[in-house]
Every structure is written in C-alpha cells, then in structure tokens.
Design an enzyme around this catalytic site. Sequence first.
Site, PDB file in Angstrom:
ATOM      1  N   ASN A 118       0.831  -1.207   0.000  1.00  0.00           N
ATOM      2  CA  ASN A 118       0.000   0.000   0.000  1.00  0.00           C
ATOM      3  C   ASN A 118       0.863   1.253   0.000  1.00  0.00           C
ATOM      4  OD1 ASN A 118      -2.032  -1.882   0.252  1.00  0.00           O
ATOM      5  ND2 ASN A 118      -2.222  -1.624   2.467  1.00  0.00           N
ATOM      6  N   ASP A 173      -0.433   4.211   1.167  1.00  0.00           N
ATOM      7  CA  ASP A 173      -1.249   5.169   1.933  1.00  0.00           C
ATOM      8  C   ASP A 173      -0.588   5.675   3.213  1.00  0.00           C
ATOM      9  OD1 ASP A 173      -3.385   2.322   2.702  1.00  0.00           O
ATOM     10  OD2 ASP A 173      -1.583   2.990   3.756  1.00  0.00           O
ATOM     11  N   HIS A 224       5.710  -0.737  -2.843  1.00  0.00           N
ATOM     12  CA  HIS A 224       5.231  -0.065  -4.066  1.00  0.00           C
ATOM     13  C   HIS A 224       5.338   1.442  -3.940  1.00  0.00           C
ATOM     14  CE1 HIS A 224       2.723  -3.855  -5.206  1.00  0.00           C
ATOM     15  NE2 HIS A 224       3.989  -3.961  -5.557  1.00  0.00           N
ATOM     16  N   CYS A 238       9.586  14.319 -11.083  1.00  0.00           N
ATOM     17  CA  CYS A 238       9.413  14.749 -12.478  1.00  0.00           C
ATOM     18  C   CYS A 238      10.201  13.804 -13.374  1.00  0.00           C
ATOM     19  CB  CYS A 238       9.944  16.181 -12.656  1.00  0.00           C
ATOM     20  SG  CYS A 238       9.856  16.731 -14.370  1.00  0.00           S
ATOM     21  N   CYS A 257      12.878  16.122 -15.596  1.00  0.00           N
ATOM     22  CA  CYS A 257      14.126  16.709 -15.064  1.00  0.00           C
ATOM     23  C   CYS A 257      14.588  16.068 -13.767  1.00  0.00           C
ATOM     24  CB  CYS A 257      13.920  18.223 -14.851  1.00  0.00           C
ATOM     25  SG  CYS A 257      12.884  18.577 -13.410  1.00  0.00           S
ATOM     26  N   CYS A 296       9.793  22.713 -14.522  1.00  0.00           N
ATOM     27  CA  CYS A 296      10.249  22.607 -15.918  1.00  0.00           C
ATOM     28  C   CYS A 296       9.058  22.476 -16.867  1.00  0.00           C
ATOM     29  CB  CYS A 296      11.179  21.389 -16.070  1.00  0.00           C
ATOM     30  SG  CYS A 296      10.309  19.812 -16.137  1.00  0.00           S
ATOM     31  N   GLY A 333      -4.955  -9.162   3.819  1.00  0.00           N
ATOM     32  CA  GLY A 333      -5.686  -8.328   2.857  1.00  0.00           C
ATOM     33  C   GLY A 333      -5.017  -8.172   1.519  1.00  0.00           C
ATOM     34  N   ALA A 359     -10.096  -7.593   8.389  1.00  0.00           N
ATOM     35  CA  ALA A 359      -8.784  -7.420   9.026  1.00  0.00           C
ATOM     36  C   ALA A 359      -8.896  -6.705  10.370  1.00  0.00           C
ATOM     37  CB  ALA A 359      -7.871  -6.641   8.087  1.00  0.00           C
TER      38      ALA A 359
HETATM   39  N1  APR Z   1     -10.312  -7.433   5.490  1.00  0.00           N
HETATM   40  C1  APR Z   1      -9.508  -8.400   4.985  1.00  0.00           C
HETATM   41  N2  APR Z   1      -9.303  -8.594   3.655  1.00  0.00           N
HETATM   42  C2  APR Z   1      -9.957  -7.754   2.815  1.00  0.00           C
HETATM   43  C3  APR Z   1     -10.817  -6.722   3.270  1.00  0.00           C
HETATM   44  C4  APR Z   1     -10.982  -6.575   4.674  1.00  0.00           C
HETATM   45  N3  APR Z   1     -11.774  -5.633   5.201  1.00  0.00           N
HETATM   46  N4  APR Z   1     -11.323  -6.072   2.171  1.00  0.00           N
HETATM   47  C5  APR Z   1     -10.785  -6.679   1.082  1.00  0.00           C
HETATM   48  N5  APR Z   1      -9.974  -7.690   1.466  1.00  0.00           N
HETATM   49  C6  APR Z   1      -9.174  -8.585   0.608  1.00  0.00           C
HETATM   50  C7  APR Z   1      -9.831  -9.008  -0.681  1.00  0.00           C
HETATM   51  O1  APR Z   1     -10.574 -10.212  -0.485  1.00  0.00           O
HETATM   52  C8  APR Z   1      -8.602  -9.243  -1.590  1.00  0.00           C
HETATM   53  O2  APR Z   1      -8.127 -10.583  -1.486  1.00  0.00           O
HETATM   54  O3  APR Z   1      -8.027  -7.836   0.235  1.00  0.00           O
HETATM   55  C9  APR Z   1      -7.550  -8.294  -1.027  1.00  0.00           C
HETATM   56  C10 APR Z   1      -7.287  -7.083  -1.911  1.00  0.00           C
HETATM   57  O4  APR Z   1      -6.734  -7.554  -3.119  1.00  0.00           O
HETATM   58  P1  APR Z   1      -6.362  -6.501  -4.263  1.00  0.00           P
HETATM   59  O5  APR Z   1      -7.495  -5.569  -4.476  1.00  0.00           O
HETATM   60  O6  APR Z   1      -5.826  -7.298  -5.415  1.00  0.00           O
HETATM   61  O7  APR Z   1      -5.173  -5.619  -3.623  1.00  0.00           O
HETATM   62  P2  APR Z   1      -3.662  -6.036  -3.441  1.00  0.00           P
HETATM   63  O8  APR Z   1      -3.517  -7.504  -3.205  1.00  0.00           O
HETATM   64  O9  APR Z   1      -3.068  -5.130  -2.445  1.00  0.00           O
HETATM   65  O10 APR Z   1      -3.044  -5.680  -4.891  1.00  0.00           O
HETATM   66  C11 APR Z   1      -1.642  -5.791  -5.026  1.00  0.00           C
HETATM   67  O11 APR Z   1      -1.837  -4.762  -7.195  1.00  0.00           O
HETATM   68  O12 APR Z   1      -2.854  -3.196  -8.484  1.00  0.00           O
HETATM   69  C12 APR Z   1      -1.691  -3.484  -7.814  1.00  0.00           C
HETATM   70  O13 APR Z   1      -0.124  -1.959  -6.958  1.00  0.00           O
HETATM   71  C13 APR Z   1      -1.413  -2.481  -6.736  1.00  0.00           C
HETATM   72  O14 APR Z   1      -0.399  -2.852  -4.564  1.00  0.00           O
HETATM   73  C14 APR Z   1      -1.428  -3.295  -5.446  1.00  0.00           C
HETATM   74  C15 APR Z   1      -1.166  -4.698  -5.946  1.00  0.00           C
END
Ligand code: APR
Length: 251
Positions: free
Chosen positions: A102, A104, A119, A127, A130, A150, A187, A232
Amino acid sequence: MEERLSEAARLMAVRRRVAVLTGAGISVESGIPDFRSRGGLWERFDPAEYATIQAFRADPAKVWKMLAEMEAVLDAARPNPAHEALARLEQAGVVTGVITQNIDGLHQAAGSRKVVEFHGSHRTLSCLACGARISRNEARQRGHPPACGCGALLKPDVVFFGEPIPEGALREAYRVAASCRVMLVVGTSAEVAPANQMPWVAKQAGAAVIEVNLAPTHLTESVTDVFLEGKAGRVLQDLADRTMALVETRD
Ligand code: APR
C-alpha cells in the site's frame, strides 16, 4: 475460527519474529477501496490504461484523473484497528517488520516504525523530465494536476506497472521475509509479483504462514498454514489480544 485464532496466536507468541505482508484489504476499513474486489479501483479504471508507466508517459493528464480520485480518498483516510494492532505487536517485540504493497502511509500513521513500502508512497512526487522531487504538500500549491517547474506533469513516487520495485525496498523485504519465523499475510489477493513471493520466501526459511482475508486466495491452499477468514480490523485486534496475553504469561 476460535481454534484457528488460538493456533495463530500460539505460533506468534512462541515463535515471535513475525513479518507481515499487507495489501489493499487492510485499508478498506479506512475507506480506501481495494483494487480487485467488486467496486474496487480497477473496476472503474482499466489498469492497462491508467496504471502503467507507459500510460503515464503517453498521457499524464488522463492518468491524473484516477490519481486525483485516489488522492482525495487517501487524504481522508486514517489508520483502522488492523493497522493499530500491528503497531501494538511491533511495540511488544512480536512484529519485526511490515512489508506493505500500500502507498497510503497508514501503517506509519498507526505507529509502526519498521515498514517497507514495496510499491513506494504517495508522500512525494517526481518529475520524469528533469528528475526533481517534491513533497505532496508542496505539490498541492502547484495547481492540479501538479506540474514541475520545468513544465512537465509530476508523478507520485508510487510503482506503476512496468516500473521496478525500489532497490532498497526489495532488498529489505527479502531480508525481513527470509529471517522471520511467522509470516502474517493480510488483505492481499497475492496477484502481483514480486510482492506475492514473500510468503514463499518466508516458508522456505522455515516460517509458518498465517493468512487473514475475507475469502481464500491462491495462497490459502498452497502456502498458508492457518487461514483466518474475516475483516482485518476485527481479526487482527482479536489476534493481537490473544498473542499479547500469551506473551505476558510466558515472559
Ligand atoms: N479485510 C480483509 N481482507 C480484505 C478486506 C478486509 N476488510 N477487504 C478486502 N480484502 C481482501 C480481498 O478479499 C482481496 O483478497 O483484500 C484483497 C485485496 O486484493 P487486491 O485488491 O488485489 O489488492 P492487493 O492484493 O493489495 O493488490 C496488489 O496490485 O494493483 C496493484 O499496486 C497495486 O499494490 C497493489 C497490488
């Protein structure tokens, strides 16, 4: 579920050295949509058109339409009980590091200190023309989408598809994964390499793998030892409470 939570807490309290791999799912309860669930970001923005470095170079203003939506959500987001539970476990000496996909910054906002931003992060922008780098707050003064002095449009320092993982983050993530005794995977759909290799690196080093997700993933039947189904926030708070109780009785 009760039995599996107790087993996971026992593994963490006895083995300690817990490395954590987190994905977008840990921040959904902070109001940040994930990518691949229903209603996720990739349902509204095709990643091939908006999330590759080629797309950004070809039409940065178009990609900024997605980035602007993300920025607004990220600005409003605060850590949730899942982030707080991991920070608590780090302070107790149980968690040795969080490898997050993430961008964030919510792990650090919750108090986690050992965070590998696999990530990148949206805290700074660069940029491509430059090489200048500025903070997100400074970028806000530059209008929207933010332009470099620039003239080129700035790009957040997050890893787009087609870009390499930052060298330092890659090295540190492998070190953390290869030296842990437990890997807690929270997650993530584990769809994206090389982040999705971390549970395998940990497993090969002898670690037990605990997975927290709303539903099973391709890790569940292959590398996961204990699968904890649920949100989570609730699962990690419960797991942290049980782990800390066991640690206190052992110390
Ligand atoms: N609690 C637990 N798990 C959850 C919750 C929650 N509240 N909400 C969603 N999930 C789970 C979903 O079931 C899914 O398996 O989190 C997972 C999110 O998967 P993605 O949307 O694919 O996200 P992520 O695995 O972080 O993606 C990896 O892909 O697009 C790129 O750079 C982006 O870092 C990202 C990478």
